[in-house]
Enzyme design. Structure first.
Site, PDB file in Angstrom:
ATOM      1  N   GLU A  20      -2.336  21.263 -18.206  1.00 33.27           N
ATOM      2  CA  GLU A  20      -2.854  20.794 -16.918  1.00 33.27           C
ATOM      3  C   GLU A  20      -1.844  20.950 -15.775  1.00 33.27           C
ATOM      4  O   GLU A  20      -1.805  20.146 -14.843  1.00 33.27           O
ATOM      5  CB  GLU A  20      -3.307  19.338 -17.041  1.00 33.27           C
ATOM      6  CG  GLU A  20      -4.480  18.957 -16.161  1.00 33.27           C
ATOM      7  CD  GLU A  20      -5.760  19.745 -16.455  1.00 33.27           C
ATOM      8  OE1 GLU A  20      -6.579  19.887 -15.528  1.00 33.27           O
ATOM      9  OE2 GLU A  20      -5.950  20.219 -17.601  1.00 33.27           O
ATOM     10  N   GLY A  27       0.068  27.700 -18.654  1.00 39.41           N
ATOM     11  CA  GLY A  27      -1.066  28.332 -19.309  1.00 39.41           C
ATOM     12  C   GLY A  27      -2.105  28.825 -18.330  1.00 39.41           C
ATOM     13  O   GLY A  27      -1.881  29.774 -17.577  1.00 39.41           O
ATOM     14  N   CYS A  50      -4.044  24.751 -31.914  1.00 41.72           N
ATOM     15  CA  CYS A  50      -5.339  25.357 -31.594  1.00 41.72           C
ATOM     16  C   CYS A  50      -6.479  24.393 -31.911  1.00 41.72           C
ATOM     17  O   CYS A  50      -6.600  23.909 -33.037  1.00 41.72           O
ATOM     18  CB  CYS A  50      -5.520  26.656 -32.379  1.00 41.72           C
ATOM     19  SG  CYS A  50      -7.110  27.461 -32.045  1.00 41.72           S
TER      20      CYS A  50
END
Length: 343
Positions: A229, A251, A127
């Protein structure tokens, strides 16, 4: 007669679980704070299942560990799937992710999560949020590989032997100069697999992702999952080629194009990969989202607009709808606008 499995039997069970999980290239839905919450997981895993390529598993948003063992209601808040064998309605398993810096406290919380039914524990070292890093959590610990080792190994010792423990990292904090130290910590810790977001904390979410640097971790004797990405099939193919791993975690691209999981492995000669899930087929899922459980309708509408804004990158129809409802606050009015947006 004692029917309790021996330690060696439990370890063999875990090894068989890992072999089974990674027998084929895995496709995972990423944990994204404030985005892939239980409602979004429910929708995205249902879409993937309906399209015939369910996610192998998803990982929860991180659960922050600070001062004590969290009560059960906190785990159930972040992972309500624990009430249903730790699976979404479509049957996708949910692994629990923890974030913290105190090894024993992380271990105690992991043990409790396992007691509540977590099928696996994932540890967040990726994170990049400033508030998290300033409290010595997430990617800042990439500058402290010894602490990473302490946390992973403590969690590994604390949870039942048959339950896998994994870690999610970035390439480094300010830069990637400590990759070898990070790799050594992971290797010694007992982690069962590793997910790598192919950027440093400093690089944030700005393209490009440095998939080739994941290759440095492929000498580990555990599966490696690439992340970062991946927005379409071409990105996925390039990522696998450059990273040297066939395992992918999807994601933001999976939120923008909920059919991305099918696009990733599609034979480009068999289907038009841009039209796996048409806008009209996505409408009912958006309505289900708006009819989902949330603190109140204000929160639900805000969360939906966040998703719709992302969908504008994948669907021209979403841009038209966004322009018409971006100031609308009434949920019923938004549902009506959705229903008439079908071509």
């Amino acid at each position: 007669m004692n029917n309790t499995p021996s330690l060696s039997q439990a370890m063999q069970e875990r090894q068989h679980t890992i072999q089974r999980l990674f027998a084929n290239p895995v496709r995972l839905l990423a944990p994204m704070e404030g985005l892939t919450d239980p409602l979004m997981r429910q929708i995205l895993t249902q879409i993937a299942s309906d399209l015939g390529r369910p996610y192998d598993w998803s990982v929860s948003e991180f659960i922050r560990v600070t001062q004590h063992v969290l009560p059960a209601h906190v785990f159930y808040k972040y992972v309500p799937e624990l009430h249903h064998d730790a699976k979404t309605a479509s049957g996708t398993p949910i692994h629990i992710q923890l974030l913290g810096s105190e090894a024993q406290l992380m271990a105690d919380n992991a043990a409790y999560a396992a007691e509540l039914g977590a099928p696996a524990i994932d540890i967040n070292f990726g994170c990049p949020a400033k508030t998290v890093n300033s409290h010595r959590g997430g990617s800042v610990l990439l500058d402290e590989p010894d602490v990473m080792y302490d946390i992973i190994s403590a969690v590994r010792r604390a949870v039942p032997v048959n339950i896998p423990v994994s870690a999610k990292i970035r390439l480094g904090y300010t830069d990637s100069s400590r990759m070898d130290d990070i790799k050594a910590a992971i290797a010694a810790s007992g982690a069962d697999w590793l997910t790598i977001h192919a950027r440093t904390k400093t690089q944030g979410y700005k393209p490009p992702a440095y998939w080739d640097k994941i290759q440095n971790f492929n000498t580990l004797d555990i599966p490696v999952i690439a992340n970062g990405e991946i927005w379409n099939r071409a990105h996925a193919q390039n990522c696998m080629a450059q990273s040297g791993t066939t395992h992918l975690m999807l994601g933001r691209g999976a939120v923008t194009r909920p059919d991305l999981i099918v696009q990733v492995d599609a034979n480009k000669n068999d289907i038009e990969t841009e039209t796996v899930l048409a806008w009209e087929d996505l409408i009912m899922h958006q309505i289900k989202f708006l009819e989902g459980i949330a603190k109140n309708d204000v929160v639900l509408v805000g969360r939906y607009k966040q998703w719709l804004a992302m969908l504008t990158k994948g669907y021209s129809e979403a841009k038209i709808l966004w322009d018409s409802i971006k100031r609308e606050k009434n949920k019923a009015a938004i549902i009506s606008a959705l229903q008439i947006s079908a071509p």
